[in-house]
Design a protein around this motif. Structure first.
Motif, PDB file in Angstrom:
ATOM      1  N   ILE A  33       0.917  -1.336  -0.031  1.00  0.00           N
ATOM      2  CA  ILE A  33      -0.061   0.196   0.073  1.00  0.00           C
ATOM      3  C   ILE A  33       0.988   1.222   0.018  1.00  0.00           C
ATOM      4  N   GLU A  34       1.963   1.303   0.875  1.00  0.00           N
ATOM      5  CA  GLU A  34       2.948   2.518   0.936  1.00  0.00           C
ATOM      6  C   GLU A  34       3.343   2.515  -0.509  1.00  0.00           C
ATOM      7  N   LEU A  35       4.064   1.612  -1.055  1.00  0.00           N
ATOM      8  CA  LEU A  35       4.593   1.757  -2.525  1.00  0.00           C
ATOM      9  C   LEU A  35       3.552   2.339  -3.438  1.00  0.00           C
ATOM     10  N   GLU A  36       2.275   1.816  -3.554  1.00  0.00           N
ATOM     11  CA  GLU A  36       1.333   2.471  -4.269  1.00  0.00           C
ATOM     12  C   GLU A  36       0.904   3.917  -3.893  1.00  0.00           C
ATOM     13  N   GLU A  37       1.079   4.235  -2.831  1.00  0.00           N
ATOM     14  CA  GLU A  37       0.966   5.755  -2.571  1.00  0.00           C
ATOM     15  C   GLU A  37       2.010   6.413  -3.050  1.00  0.00           C
ATOM     16  N   GLU A  38       3.217   5.822  -2.899  1.00  0.00           N
ATOM     17  CA  GLU A  38       4.293   6.853  -3.350  1.00  0.00           C
ATOM     18  C   GLU A  38       4.343   6.855  -4.978  1.00  0.00           C
ATOM     19  N   SER A  39       3.938   5.609  -5.539  1.00  0.00           N
ATOM     20  CA  SER A  39       3.654   5.718  -7.022  1.00  0.00           C
ATOM     21  C   SER A  39       2.851   6.672  -7.393  1.00  0.00           C
ATOM     22  N   GLN A  40       1.551   6.941  -6.843  1.00  0.00           N
ATOM     23  CA  GLN A  40       0.819   7.979  -7.238  1.00  0.00           C
ATOM     24  C   GLN A  40       1.065   9.170  -6.928  1.00  0.00           C
ATOM     25  N   LYS A  41       1.906   9.510  -5.651  1.00  0.00           N
ATOM     26  CA  LYS A  41       2.586  10.782  -5.644  1.00  0.00           C
ATOM     27  C   LYS A  41       3.382  11.056  -6.693  1.00  0.00           C
ATOM     28  N   LYS A  50       3.274  10.112  -9.678  1.00  0.00           N
ATOM     29  CA  LYS A  50       2.649  10.205 -10.890  1.00  0.00           C
ATOM     30  C   LYS A  50       1.823  11.729 -11.137  1.00  0.00           C
ATOM     31  N   LYS A  51       1.289  11.964  -9.791  1.00  0.00           N
ATOM     32  CA  LYS A  51       0.922  13.484  -9.632  1.00  0.00           C
ATOM     33  C   LYS A  51       1.798  14.585 -10.010  1.00  0.00           C
ATOM     34  N   LYS A  52       3.256  14.298  -9.244  1.00  0.00           N
ATOM     35  CA  LYS A  52       4.047  15.289  -9.524  1.00  0.00           C
ATOM     36  C   LYS A  52       4.612  15.266 -11.016  1.00  0.00           C
ATOM     37  N   SER A  53       4.450  14.221 -11.765  1.00  0.00           N
ATOM     38  CA  SER A  53       4.938  14.242 -13.285  1.00  0.00           C
ATOM     39  C   SER A  53       3.725  15.122 -14.001  1.00  0.00           C
ATOM     40  N   GLU A  54       2.561  14.541 -13.659  1.00  0.00           N
ATOM     41  CA  GLU A  54       1.446  15.259 -14.230  1.00  0.00           C
ATOM     42  C   GLU A  54       1.269  16.814 -14.045  1.00  0.00           C
ATOM     43  N   ALA A  55       1.758  17.295 -12.904  1.00  0.00           N
ATOM     44  CA  ALA A  55       1.836  18.950 -12.561  1.00  0.00           C
ATOM     45  C   ALA A  55       3.081  19.229 -13.478  1.00  0.00           C
ATOM     46  N   LEU A  56       4.300  18.726 -13.674  1.00  0.00           N
ATOM     47  CA  LEU A  56       5.175  19.198 -14.144  1.00  0.00           C
ATOM     48  C   LEU A  56       4.821  19.189 -15.761  1.00  0.00           C
ATOM     49  N   GLN A  57       4.183  18.439 -16.200  1.00  0.00           N
ATOM     50  CA  GLN A  57       3.755  18.463 -17.625  1.00  0.00           C
ATOM     51  C   GLN A  57       2.938  19.525 -18.032  1.00  0.00           C
ATOM     52  N   ASN A  58       2.017  19.804 -16.763  1.00  0.00           N
ATOM     53  CA  ASN A  58       0.769  20.752 -16.991  1.00  0.00           C
ATOM     54  C   ASN A  58       1.433  22.208 -16.642  1.00  0.00           C
ATOM     55  N   ASN A  59       2.681  22.232 -16.099  1.00  0.00           N
ATOM     56  CA  ASN A  59       3.286  23.730 -15.892  1.00  0.00           C
ATOM     57  C   ASN A  59       4.062  23.988 -17.162  1.00  0.00           C
ATOM     58  N   PHE A  60       4.296  23.059 -17.955  1.00  0.00           N
ATOM     59  CA  PHE A  60       5.013  23.287 -19.096  1.00  0.00           C
ATOM     60  C   PHE A  60       4.364  23.234 -20.356  1.00  0.00           C
TER      61      PHE A  60
END
Length: 68
Positions: free
Chosen positions: A48-56, A58-68
């Motif tokens: 569960i911890e690994l899945e949560e880390e992966s989701q975080k 993923k969100k960071k990656s999406e935020a980076l892409q959306n900011n550029f």
């Protein structure tokens, strides 16, 4: 977009992707062990911890892409 900024973004996205791949590999290994020891709460929690880390990540990656 500035080519230098694009390169930096790509490098950061690549690093995030590599981390997510490693997390996925760990989850697969833990899941295989969990199949043999289904009552192992420590393994369940770690997955569960690994899945949560992966989701975080993923969100960071999406935020980076959306900011550029």
């Amino acid at each position: 977009m500035n080519p230098y900024k694009q390169l930096q973004l790509n490098k950061e996205l690549e690093a995030i992707a590599k981390k997510r791949i490693e997390i996925h590999k760990k989850r697969i290994k833990l899941s295989e062990v969990l199949e043999r020891d289904f009552d192992n709460k420590d393994l369940q929690n770690r997955i569960i911890e690994l899945e949560e880390e992966s989701q975080k990540l993923k969100k960071k990656s999406e935020a980076l892409q959306n900011n550029f």
